[in-house]
Design an enzyme around this catalytic site. Structure first.
Site, short mmCIF file in Angstrom:
data_model
loop_
_atom_site.label_atom_id
_atom_site.label_comp_id
_atom_site.label_asym_id
_atom_site.label_seq_id
_atom_site.Cartn_x
_atom_site.Cartn_y
_atom_site.Cartn_z
N ASP A 255 0.82 -1.21 0.00
CA ASP A 255 0.00 0.00 0.00
C ASP A 255 0.85 1.26 0.00
O ASP A 255 2.06 1.21 -0.16
CB ASP A 255 -1.08 -0.02 1.08
CG ASP A 255 -0.54 -0.36 2.44
OD1 ASP A 255 0.57 0.13 2.74
OD2 ASP A 255 -1.21 -1.11 3.19
N LYS A 277 -5.22 2.21 0.10
CA LYS A 277 -6.61 2.48 0.44
C LYS A 277 -6.90 3.97 0.37
O LYS A 277 -6.07 4.78 0.75
CB LYS A 277 -6.90 1.97 1.85
CG LYS A 277 -6.82 0.49 1.94
CD LYS A 277 -7.00 0.03 3.37
CE LYS A 277 -5.78 0.34 4.19
NZ LYS A 277 -5.81 -0.31 5.51
N MET A 390 -1.43 9.09 12.42
CA MET A 390 -2.58 9.55 11.63
C MET A 390 -3.22 10.78 12.28
O MET A 390 -4.45 10.92 12.31
CB MET A 390 -3.65 8.43 11.53
CG MET A 390 -3.12 7.14 10.97
SD MET A 390 -4.29 5.78 11.09
CE MET A 390 -4.05 5.23 12.77
N1 SAH Z 1 1.75 0.29 10.86
C1 SAH Z 1 2.35 1.59 10.76
C2 SAH Z 1 1.38 2.70 11.03
C3 SAH Z 1 0.28 2.80 10.02
S1 SAH Z 1 -0.84 4.09 10.37
C4 SAH Z 1 3.56 1.67 11.69
O1 SAH Z 1 3.75 0.77 12.51
O2 SAH Z 1 4.31 2.63 11.58
C5 SAH Z 1 -0.26 5.35 9.32
C6 SAH Z 1 0.36 6.46 10.10
O3 SAH Z 1 1.66 6.08 10.53
C7 SAH Z 1 0.59 7.71 9.31
O4 SAH Z 1 -0.57 8.50 9.23
C8 SAH Z 1 1.66 8.40 10.10
O5 SAH Z 1 1.14 9.03 11.24
C9 SAH Z 1 2.47 7.23 10.58
N2 SAH Z 1 3.62 6.97 9.67
C10 SAH Z 1 3.87 5.88 8.98
N3 SAH Z 1 5.01 6.00 8.29
C11 SAH Z 1 5.49 7.22 8.57
C12 SAH Z 1 6.65 7.95 8.18
N4 SAH Z 1 7.55 7.43 7.36
N5 SAH Z 1 6.82 9.20 8.68
C13 SAH Z 1 5.93 9.74 9.53
N6 SAH Z 1 4.83 9.09 9.93
C14 SAH Z 1 4.60 7.85 9.46
#
Ligand code: SAH
Length: 471
Positions: A255, A277, A390
């Site tokens: 994704d 999504k 998020m």
């Molecule tokens: N499973 C993921 C989170 C998914 S939810 C994890 O463990 O990191 C998606 C959110 O994760 C985004 O909206 C943001 O807040 C955060 N996120 C994911 N990758 C990111 C990145 N490279 N830099 C900043 N925030 C990130």
């Protein structure tokens, strides 16, 4: 080919090392590990070779190399000369040429009848790497790569497969049939069970598959799903296991948050499907993705489901796993570095610190994901470092919720956009400035909002770029 790769049985055979230094000791080690009877000719031994002697691994002939010495010892099958005296090396080489004994002069291919490869040792599986003597460093780097790709448990696997060879021969009479059987077994989920799980379970699976093959013909290829945490962006933050499973997948579902370089790491012929999504269609699409995985696995495909960060942290990994369980599809979950860990490290501050914070909360800032139920009263008084995932859209609510329950408006806040990628941008402010900063700087997801005193530690780690007054 410059050299013919051969694996030679030298168990209980006499082999000779000339030289008592560390290089000679390393070469001796290879002979020892292969079960040879090793004689070392050298006037003195350095520490490493002494170690072999102390463990009764070598026979020491305390002498300079000479024809006379050679008459005193058992005729060797193979000889390695590793001394820093070139005249000795040449004398050894000449002696061996005259007596038809294969010889290797360390680091001098022109005086070598055989060369020793770099080795990945997963006994009984052994992988030998050679650059034809051109670059031992390159061979070693290649070895390091292979070491990371082939887990240690391959020793167990190879052993197990060896023990079952005859049994399979007895059950499946034709050779082609056996080949198909082993190919199906050794590309399926069995591998990971044998490598990581317990041996009994792996044996049970094999027994069952052999029975099935004997009764009903060839086993169908067995599909499986890997829920892989791909980390927050930097491809180097993938784990070895994530990479290995990704590279054995037939289909890759990925994704929005997964870096293109990571998707590229899959096999060239693997089918890649984008399942990013869109907010509006969240629900419907999530089910579609899960069903797609079920169907692909049922067709016998190995499906890698790449997820940003960690699959079990705001990744809906468990929902997908549940669907797989409901449909009887086997799966594995590979944890990944979650955005909180990646972003804080790359933005130069920790999440906990003995002086500043003893606990961390990972919080959703997305209403649909449950932000409505976030207990700001508890958070504001917890002393936790808070990491909001998020949260960009809902930042004003987060800010108001925390302030309302008495949190210090001057608490440091970090907002990290596209953390750990080449496009990472870091923003810092205090809690009372958060909404304004997000708006002014037009900060867009994916971004992580971190709230906590611990951010002040950054000033100590980056003394040239102090952000806070009294850290
Ligand atoms: N499973 C993921 C989170 C998914 S939810 C994890 O463990 O990191 C998606 C959110 O994760 C985004 O909206 C943001 O807040 C955060 N996120 C994911 N990758 C990111 C990145 N490279 N830099 C900043 N925030 C990130």
């Amino acid at each position: 080919m410059d050299y013919l790769p051969l694996f030679v049985n030298i168990k209980n055979q006499h082999c000779l090392i000339v030289g008592g230094g560390p290089v000679a000791a390393r070469k001796a080690d290879l002979f020892i590990k292969s079960g040879a009877i090793v004689t070392v000719v050298a006037p003195e031994l350095k520490t490493e070779m002494m170690h072999h002697l102390a463990h009764c691994k070598i026979i020491w002939q305390m002498d300079e190399f000479s024809e006379q010495v050679m008459n005193d010892i058992q005729k060797p099958k193979y000889v390695i000369s590793a001394t820093d005296k070139q005249e000795v090396n040449l004398a050894v080489y000449e002696y061996c040429q005259n007596h038809n004994i294969p010889v290797n002069v360390a680091d001098q291919t022109e005086y070598c009848d055989f060369i020793l490869p770099a080795i990945v040792d997963r006994e009984p599986m052994t992988i030998a790497i050679s650059t034809g003597g051109r670059s031992p460093v390159l061979a070693r780097l290649m070895k390091a790569r292979l070491e990371t790709m082939i887990p240690n448990g391959f020793s167990k696997l190879t052993d197990l497969v060896g023990r079952y060879r005859q049994k399979v021969k007895d059950a499946i009479s034709n050779e082609d049939g056996r080949k198909v059987f082993w190919e199906a077994i050794l590309q399926g989920s069995f591998i990971d069970k044998a490598v990581h799980g317990n041996a009994d379970e792996a044996e049970k699976i094999l027994d069952k598959r052999i029975d099935q093959a004997a009764k009903y013909g060839q086993p169908l290829p067995e599909g499986e799903v890997y829920l892989i945490g791909a980390g927050p962006g930097d491809p180097d933050l993938m784990t070895f296991k994530a990479l290995r499973l990704l590279q054995q997948a037939d289909v890759v579902l990925y994704d929005r948050l997964v870096a293109p370089e990571i998707v590229e790491m899959a096999r060239r012929e693997a089918e890649r499907i984008y399942v990013g999504k869109k907010d509006k269609w969240h629900k419907v699409q999530q089910e579609d993705i899960s069903m797609m995985m079920v169907e692909l696995a049922k067709q016998g495909k190995r499906v890698a489901r790449l997820k940003g960060g960690d699959p079990y942290i705001f990744g809906r990994g468990a929902e997908e796993a549940e669907m797989l369980v409901d449909h009887g599809v086997s799966y594995q979950v590979v944890p990944g570095i979650t955005a909180a860990a990646g972003c804080s490290a790359y933005a130069s501050f920790p999440l906990t610190h003995r002086e500043f914070s003893q606990s961390v909360s990972l919080v959703t800032g997305h209403q649909q994901a449950g932000a409505d139920g976030v207990d700001y009263a508890r958070l504001a008084n917890s002393g936790d470092t808070m990491v909001f995932y998020m949260g960009v859209k809902n930042a004003p609510r987060i800010q108001a919720g925390l302030l309302k329950h008495g949190m210090n408006p001057k608490t440091p806040v970090a907002v990290i956009e596209k953390g750990t990628t080449a496009d990472q941008v870091e923003h810092f402010c205090t809690l009372d400035e958060l909404s304004e900063m997000l708006e002014q700087r037009e900060i867009k997801p994916p971004a992580l909002i971190v709230v906590g005193e611990v951010i002040k530690v950054r000033d100590r780690l980056m003394p040239g770029k102090k952000l806070f007054k009294a850290a």
